[in-house]
Write an enzyme that holds these catalytic residues in place. Structure first.
Site, PDB file in Angstrom:
ATOM      1  N   PHE A   1       1.718  -3.608   3.877  1.00 39.37           N
ATOM      2  CA  PHE A   1       2.057  -4.921   4.410  1.00 39.37           C
ATOM      3  C   PHE A   1       3.539  -5.196   4.137  1.00 39.37           C
ATOM      4  O   PHE A   1       4.061  -4.908   3.068  1.00 39.37           O
ATOM      5  CB  PHE A   1       1.232  -6.020   3.732  1.00 39.37           C
ATOM      6  CG  PHE A   1      -0.206  -6.085   4.196  1.00 39.37           C
ATOM      7  CD1 PHE A   1      -0.654  -5.376   5.292  1.00 39.37           C
ATOM      8  CD2 PHE A   1      -1.118  -6.886   3.520  1.00 39.37           C
ATOM      9  CE1 PHE A   1      -1.971  -5.450   5.719  1.00 39.37           C
ATOM     10  CE2 PHE A   1      -2.443  -6.975   3.936  1.00 39.37           C
ATOM     11  CZ  PHE A   1      -2.868  -6.254   5.039  1.00 39.37           C
TER      12      PHE A   1
ATOM     13  N   LYS B   1      -9.499   7.942   3.482  1.00 43.31           N
ATOM     14  CA  LYS B   1      -9.968   6.574   3.236  1.00 43.31           C
ATOM     15  C   LYS B   1     -11.374   6.369   3.783  1.00 43.31           C
ATOM     16  O   LYS B   1     -12.055   5.413   3.407  1.00 43.31           O
ATOM     17  CB  LYS B   1      -9.014   5.562   3.862  1.00 43.31           C
ATOM     18  CG  LYS B   1      -7.692   5.382   3.123  1.00 43.31           C
ATOM     19  CD  LYS B   1      -6.887   4.243   3.722  1.00 43.31           C
ATOM     20  CE  LYS B   1      -5.552   4.061   3.006  1.00 43.31           C
ATOM     21  NZ  LYS B   1      -4.583   5.128   3.340  1.00 43.31           N
TER      22      LYS B   1
ATOM     23  N   CYS C   1       0.806  -1.226   0.000  1.00 43.07           N
ATOM     24  CA  CYS C   1       0.000   0.000   0.000  1.00 43.07           C
ATOM     25  C   CYS C   1       0.837   1.272   0.000  1.00 43.07           C
ATOM     26  O   CYS C   1       0.297   2.383  -0.136  1.00 43.07           O
ATOM     27  CB  CYS C   1      -0.936  -0.014   1.202  1.00 43.07           C
ATOM     28  SG  CYS C   1      -1.936  -1.509   1.254  1.00 43.07           S
TER      29      CYS C   1
ATOM     30  N   GLU D   1      -0.565   4.740  14.461  1.00 44.84           N
ATOM     31  CA  GLU D   1      -0.179   5.921  13.693  1.00 44.84           C
ATOM     32  C   GLU D   1      -0.367   7.204  14.493  1.00 44.84           C
ATOM     33  O   GLU D   1       0.494   8.092  14.488  1.00 44.84           O
ATOM     34  CB  GLU D   1      -0.970   5.996  12.391  1.00 44.84           C
ATOM     35  CG  GLU D   1      -0.565   7.168  11.507  1.00 44.84           C
ATOM     36  CD  GLU D   1      -1.234   7.181  10.143  1.00 44.84           C
ATOM     37  OE1 GLU D   1      -0.836   8.018   9.309  1.00 44.84           O
ATOM     38  OE2 GLU D   1      -2.159   6.364   9.925  1.00 44.84           O
TER      39      GLU D   1
ATOM     40  N   HIS E   1      -2.454   7.492   7.024  1.00 44.12           N
ATOM     41  CA  HIS E   1      -2.731   6.216   6.369  1.00 44.12           C
ATOM     42  C   HIS E   1      -4.134   5.763   6.780  1.00 44.12           C
ATOM     43  O   HIS E   1      -4.907   5.329   5.939  1.00 44.12           O
ATOM     44  CB  HIS E   1      -1.679   5.182   6.759  1.00 44.12           C
ATOM     45  CG  HIS E   1      -1.802   3.892   6.039  1.00 44.12           C
ATOM     46  ND1 HIS E   1      -1.777   3.798   4.667  1.00 44.12           N
ATOM     47  CD2 HIS E   1      -1.977   2.614   6.502  1.00 44.12           C
ATOM     48  CE1 HIS E   1      -1.914   2.539   4.306  1.00 44.12           C
ATOM     49  NE2 HIS E   1      -2.047   1.798   5.393  1.00 44.12           N
TER      50      HIS E   1
ATOM     51  N   HIS F   1      -9.791   1.934   0.731  1.00 42.37           N
ATOM     52  CA  HIS F   1      -8.335   1.771   0.634  1.00 42.37           C
ATOM     53  C   HIS F   1      -7.968   1.290  -0.767  1.00 42.37           C
ATOM     54  O   HIS F   1      -8.281   0.166  -1.155  1.00 42.37           O
ATOM     55  CB  HIS F   1      -7.880   0.761   1.685  1.00 42.37           C
ATOM     56  CG  HIS F   1      -6.401   0.701   1.866  1.00 42.37           C
ATOM     57  ND1 HIS F   1      -5.504   1.424   1.094  1.00 42.37           N
ATOM     58  CD2 HIS F   1      -5.632  -0.009   2.755  1.00 42.37           C
ATOM     59  CE1 HIS F   1      -4.282   1.159   1.482  1.00 42.37           C
ATOM     60  NE2 HIS F   1      -4.335   0.301   2.489  1.00 42.37           N
TER      61      HIS F   1
END
Length: 416
Positions: A403, A337, A165, A316, A305, A342
């Site tokens: 990831f 998002k 991502c 985060e 994110h 996403h």
């Protein structure tokens, strides 16, 4: 060696809440949700039955039908968004030195639908390997920038970055550095993804990564909310024209913002889970600020994110509080998002576009669908909840994580 300045001169967006950059921006500031029941395949036996699909999009409205058939959807999306960005930048393709124009693109997965369909077709046959001759060229992740360069004759650096991502944010940082070092005048960068497929939904469901709020898809993506239960899969593309400042000025280009820094780091922790203390996220934001030569207190806005996962959102925000200290509560923090879902490898691109447009318009898009306070999140942080806020944004940061522990951060500044 003195580094060149790099600016943004063109934008293109193809998203679940708008099929152009202007429609996308209107969707963002109005708090529009792109989530709805999936139309691409029968979801009866799937845990999650919704996603953020594109709306009213037909590739053949933009591409020759024969050419479109040779492309996976992720490449079709890349072509449409890059065409818009190139037109928006008003690049004269007859005058620009195409040897000094590159395409650096991001894709976390690439042609997943093509791969899925070809394997399913083979499995349902008699074992004879009858594969489409375009199977491999449609599937490979690097084909999107290849097609963009072929169409426009761009002969500079051309490749795809793959870091889950974080892919398109990494592509942007590479593009920034190529221009800074004087190797290119212009680079088309960004990312695209088309993973709303049987394999994509099934795979992420198997990981328990997706929200299963099937009774209310439009409210399922709810970053920072105490009842969040996973991310909502999205699709689309974002394209950004990065250009050397003097080159842009010489041709009278409109400049949206300056790209002043990029940072990268690794969590070095787990295949899919973020480090609970946000150590890698702290590092990437500090790396980005150092790269830009800026202080934490100069940042006005952070597009996080913020995927709407229980672990990721908390880690985060803890990292932001650690890096920015007391200034953190003066920053407008959001997660777009909540509206787009996403977009995996395209997330960094469309969220950077949101950050750039926040600078241009002086408006912070909201984090929608927030209803329940999470006691693990600092209540003093301004998460721009449920309603857009006006603000003079001089510096905006965009965070993107993938990831494998891949972290990327890009910093934009209002042009002097």
């Amino acid at each position: 060696m003195e580094l060149k300045r790099v600016v943004v001169t063109g934008l293109g967006a193809l998203t679940p809440i708008g099929n152009t950059k202007d429609e996308y921006w209107e969707g963002l500031i109005s708090g529009k949700s792109g989530a709805a029941p999936i139309t691409y395949f029968d979801t009866e036996k799937f845990k999650t039955k919704f996603a953020c699909e594109l709306k009213n999009f037909n590739a053949t409205d933009f591409l020759d039908r024969k050419e479109a058939r040779k492309m996976d959807r992720f490449t079709q999306y890349a072509m449409v968004a890059s065409d818009e960005a190139i037109a928006d930048a008003k690049l004269n393709l007859d005058e620009v030195n195409k040897l000094r124009v590159g395409v650096i693109w991001g894709a976390g997965i690439g042609g997943l639908e093509t791969f899925q369909n070809e394997v399913l077709n083979f499995a349902s046959g008699d074992g004879t390997p009858r594969f489409n001759p375009f199977f491999i060229p449609k599937m490979i992740a690097d084909i999107a920038p290849g097609n963009i360069s072929i169409k426009n004759g761009f002969m500079g650096p051309n490749y795809t970055t793959v870091s889950a991502c974080a892919s398109s944010a990494n592509a942007m940082i590479d593009a920034l550095n190529y221009i800074r070092l004087g190797h290119c005048d212009v680079i088309v960068t960004g990312g695209s993804e088309a993973a709303v497929t049987i394999a994509g939904m099934g795979g992420f469901n198997a990981m328990h990564a997706l929200s299963t709020r099937n009774d209310s898809p439009e409210t399922a993506s709810r970053p920072f909310d105490g009842t969040r239960d996973g991310f909502v899969l999205g699709e689309g593309a974002g394209a950004i024209i990065l250009e050397e400042y003097e080159h842009a000025k010489a041709r009278g280009a409109k400049i949206y913002a300056e790209v002043v820094g990029g940072g990268m780091s690794s969590d070095a922790h787990h295949m899919t889970a973020p480090h609970p203390d946000g150590i890698g996220v702290m590092a990437v934001m500090r790396n980005c600020l150092e790269n830009a030569g800026m202080k934490p207190e100069e940042v006005d806005h952070i597009n996080t994110h913020g995927t709407s996962t229980p672990l990721g959102d908390v880690a985060e925000l803890k990292a932001i509080t650690e890096v920015f200290g007391d200034h953190a509560k003066h920053i407008n923090i959001n997660s777009t998002k909540s509206m787009t879902g996403h977009l995996l490898g395209a997330a960094g691109a469309i969220e950077s576009i949101a950050s750039i447009l926040a600078i241009e318009h002086g408006i912070i898009p909201p984090t929608i669908n927030h209803e329940v306070v999470d006691e693990n999140i600092d209540s003093k942080l301004n998460l721009t909840l449920n309603k857009a806020e006006k603000r003079d944004v001089k510096v905006a940061m965009s965070n993107t994580f993938g990831f494998g522990g891949h972290n990327a951060c890009v910093l934009f500044k209002k042009i002097d």
